[in-house]
Write a protein that holds these residues in place. Structure first.
Motif, PDB file in Angstrom:
ATOM      1  N   ASP A  85     -21.572  40.129   7.547  1.00 56.83           N
ATOM      2  CA  ASP A  85     -22.876  39.495   7.328  1.00 56.83           C
ATOM      3  C   ASP A  85     -23.732  40.399   6.465  1.00 56.83           C
ATOM      4  OD1 ASP A  85     -23.028  36.957   8.912  1.00 56.83           O
ATOM      5  OD2 ASP A  85     -22.537  38.313  10.547  1.00 56.83           O
TER       6      ASP A  85
ATOM      7  N   SER B 123     -21.585  34.582   4.792  1.00 59.48           N
ATOM      8  CA  SER B 123     -20.943  35.178   5.956  1.00 59.48           C
ATOM      9  C   SER B 123     -19.455  34.871   5.893  1.00 59.48           C
ATOM     10  CB  SER B 123     -21.549  34.603   7.240  1.00 59.48           C
ATOM     11  OG  SER B 123     -22.898  34.999   7.364  1.00 59.48           O
TER      12      SER B 123
ATOM     13  N   ASP C 261     -34.997  25.626  15.872  1.00 60.98           N
ATOM     14  CA  ASP C 261     -34.429  24.582  15.017  1.00 60.98           C
ATOM     15  C   ASP C 261     -35.423  23.476  14.722  1.00 60.98           C
ATOM     16  OD1 ASP C 261     -32.067  25.936  14.851  1.00 60.98           O
ATOM     17  OD2 ASP C 261     -31.034  24.765  16.389  1.00 60.98           O
TER      18      ASP C 261
ATOM     19  N   ALA D  85     -36.640  28.920  10.986  1.00 65.98           N
ATOM     20  CA  ALA D  85     -35.342  29.362  11.504  1.00 65.98           C
ATOM     21  C   ALA D  85     -34.546  30.090  10.433  1.00 65.98           C
ATOM     22  CB  ALA D  85     -34.559  28.171  12.040  1.00 65.98           C
ATOM     23  N   ALA D  86     -34.587  29.591   9.181  1.00 76.25           N
ATOM     24  CA  ALA D  86     -33.846  30.232   8.099  1.00 76.25           C
ATOM     25  C   ALA D  86     -34.417  31.604   7.767  1.00 76.25           C
ATOM     26  CB  ALA D  86     -33.863  29.338   6.853  1.00 76.25           C
TER      27      ALA D  86
ATOM     28  N   TRP E 273     -36.104  33.575   9.784  1.00 80.92           N
ATOM     29  CA  TRP E 273     -35.815  34.448  10.920  1.00 80.92           C
ATOM     30  C   TRP E 273     -34.364  34.917  10.877  1.00 80.92           C
ATOM     31  CZ3 TRP E 273     -39.207  36.864  13.703  1.00 80.92           C
ATOM     32  CH2 TRP E 273     -38.857  37.424  14.924  1.00 80.92           C
ATOM     33  N   SER E 274     -33.454  34.017  10.537  1.00 79.58           N
ATOM     34  CA  SER E 274     -32.034  34.363  10.481  1.00 79.58           C
ATOM     35  C   SER E 274     -31.757  35.417   9.420  1.00 79.58           C
ATOM     36  CB  SER E 274     -31.201  33.104  10.209  1.00 79.58           C
ATOM     37  OG  SER E 274     -29.840  33.423  10.074  1.00 79.58           O
ATOM     38  N   GLU E 275     -32.357  35.276   8.236  1.00 77.52           N
ATOM     39  CA  GLU E 275     -32.141  36.266   7.174  1.00 77.52           C
ATOM     40  C   GLU E 275     -32.753  37.607   7.547  1.00 77.52           C
ATOM     41  OE1 GLU E 275     -30.150  35.850   4.631  1.00 77.52           O
ATOM     42  OE2 GLU E 275     -29.777  33.802   5.303  1.00 77.52           O
TER      43      GLU E 275
ATOM     44  N   GLN F 277     -33.128  38.763  10.526  1.00 83.37           N
ATOM     45  CA  GLN F 277     -32.274  39.359  11.558  1.00 83.37           C
ATOM     46  C   GLN F 277     -31.078  40.072  10.936  1.00 83.37           C
ATOM     47  OE1 GLN F 277     -31.665  35.874  14.128  1.00 83.37           O
ATOM     48  NE2 GLN F 277     -32.677  36.990  15.769  1.00 83.37           N
ATOM     49  N   LYS F 278     -30.549  39.541   9.843  1.00 80.92           N
ATOM     50  CA  LYS F 278     -29.447  40.224   9.159  1.00 80.92           C
ATOM     51  C   LYS F 278     -29.899  41.607   8.690  1.00 80.92           C
ATOM     52  CE  LYS F 278     -27.085  36.090   7.394  1.00 80.92           C
ATOM     53  NZ  LYS F 278     -26.665  35.375   6.162  1.00 80.92           N
TER      54      LYS F 278
ATOM     55  N   PRO G  64     -32.899  38.997  19.757  1.00 77.98           N
ATOM     56  CA  PRO G  64     -33.037  37.739  20.498  1.00 77.98           C
ATOM     57  C   PRO G  64     -33.907  37.877  21.747  1.00 77.98           C
ATOM     58  CG  PRO G  64     -30.761  38.058  19.804  1.00 77.98           C
ATOM     59  CD  PRO G  64     -31.496  39.328  19.488  1.00 77.98           C
TER      60      PRO G  64
END
Length: 351
Positions: free
Chosen positions: A85, A91, A135, A141-142, A144-146, A148-149, A233
């Motif tokens: 990731d 990914s 969601d 959400a997008a 936050w996801s990036e 987190q990476k 999380p």
């Protein structure tokens, strides 16, 4: 007279590198390989996760070096997959493979570049979403996801590299009827993977016991959380994210606040995300007593040169405020800054 005030400045300045502890691995088999892009160029400083194929749990984590190489050692026999990731690349997950006792397996990964495209932003009155509700806002959400990476990559870096830096601390305590007291100190700090893991365990205990600040009749302490803590999380169990993220001064802004009624020792604030790299650019935090802030703090990140590339690390922290309660009757203000300078001596720790 008020030693807790000085302890506040020390702790708020120093606690900036908490990471999750990783269990020690026994001697055994090994998995290694190299991550490259479709053009053959290495994918440096990317998170690589070794996942047991049967359980699909989180597994163990490593980070690629400047040449894209990674290695897991001391593994038990079994079925595994390797997942890569990194912000800006797809990914990638290998097919499952069998690892025998004392064996060595090579698993190279090839990841295609992936331009990041956020879903269309929604407008309207912001709601505050807990972790299981993200969601409902695809753009949030997008983002936050990036982010987190990025947090996982820095955590893996600190667990894989030993390095030294200079911590330059400047602080002032203003008190009634007494001249201001200054706390100026330069020190050399070594970031060691073992000490980073131990600090994470200690911080987890403190957070569960008292949140991000504590206060007695004679002292108070505050802790500035770093991006790894805010993007874990677990953070969204007690906090929520406001919908409809905004762009301010060219940066994406994701705001968070306590979920439900604010408890003692809680925080609210915002995470600023670089729209080009989707790495965290800055954090701004308010420490709360009830719904009112009594201390404001910020952390700014910068790209630090390391052998073979650059890694984004904290470079500046600032804080200012005034304690409440009995201590606040004597102390009229606390403010300070900490600079993290001259990063050097980067050494990959082989386990």
């Amino acid at each position: 007279m008020y030693p807790g005030v000085f302890r506040t400045m020390l702790r708020a300045a120093a606690v900036l590198a908490a990471t999750a502890a990783v269990p020690a691995l026994a001697q055994g088999a090994a998995v290694e390989g190299r991550a490259t892009g479709t053009d053959g160029a290495p994918v440096p400083f990317a998170v690589v996760r070794l996942v047991p194929a049967a359980t699909g749990d989180s597994g163990v984590v490593a980070i690629t070096d400047a040449e894209g190489r990674y290695r897991f050692a001391g593994l038990a026999p079994g079925e595994y997959r390797v997942r890569l990731d990194r912000i800006g690349v797809e990914s990638t997950v290998t097919p499952s493979f069998t690892l025998g006792s004392g064996a060595g397996v090579r698993q190279d990964l090839r990841a295609a570049a992936r331009p990041i495209q956020l879903p269309e932003l929604r407008t309207g009155a912001p709601r505050c979403l807990a972790g299981t509700e993200l969601d409902a806002d695809a753009a949030l959400a997008a983002l936050w996801s990036e982010a987190q990476k990025f947090a996982r990559a820095r955590a893996a870096f600190d667990r894989s590299y030993r390095y030294t830096y200079t911590r330059r601390q400047r602080g002032t305590v203003r008190m009634r009827l007494v001249s201001p007291r200054h706390l100026n100190r330069d020190s050399v700090v070594t970031s060691d993977p073992d000490s980073v893991a131990a600090r994470a365990v200690r911080l987890a205990r403190e957070r569960a016991a008292s949140g991000y600040s504590t206060q007695t009749r004679r002292s108070f302490t505050v802790t500035i959380p770093d991006e790894q803590e805010l993007l874990a999380p677990e953070f969204l169990r007690a906090h929520c994210l406001e919908t409809s993220p905004q762009v301010v001064d060219g940066r994406w802004i994701v705001r968070f606040r306590p979920a439900g009624r604010a408890r003692r020792g809680t925080i609210r604030g915002e995470i600023r995300i670089d729209p080009a790299s989707y790495a965290v650019d800055a954090l701004h935090v308010e420490h709360l007593r009830g719904d009112e802030p009594f201390m404001r703090a910020s952390i700014r990140f910068g790209d630090v040169a390391v052998p073979g590339g650059r890694v984004r690390l904290p470079v500046q922290a600032e804080f200012a405020g005034r304690p409440r309660g009995a201590v606040g009757l004597a102390v009229t203000g606390v403010q300070g800054s900490v600079s993290f300078l001259n990063h050097r001596g980067f050494e990959r720790v082989v386990r």
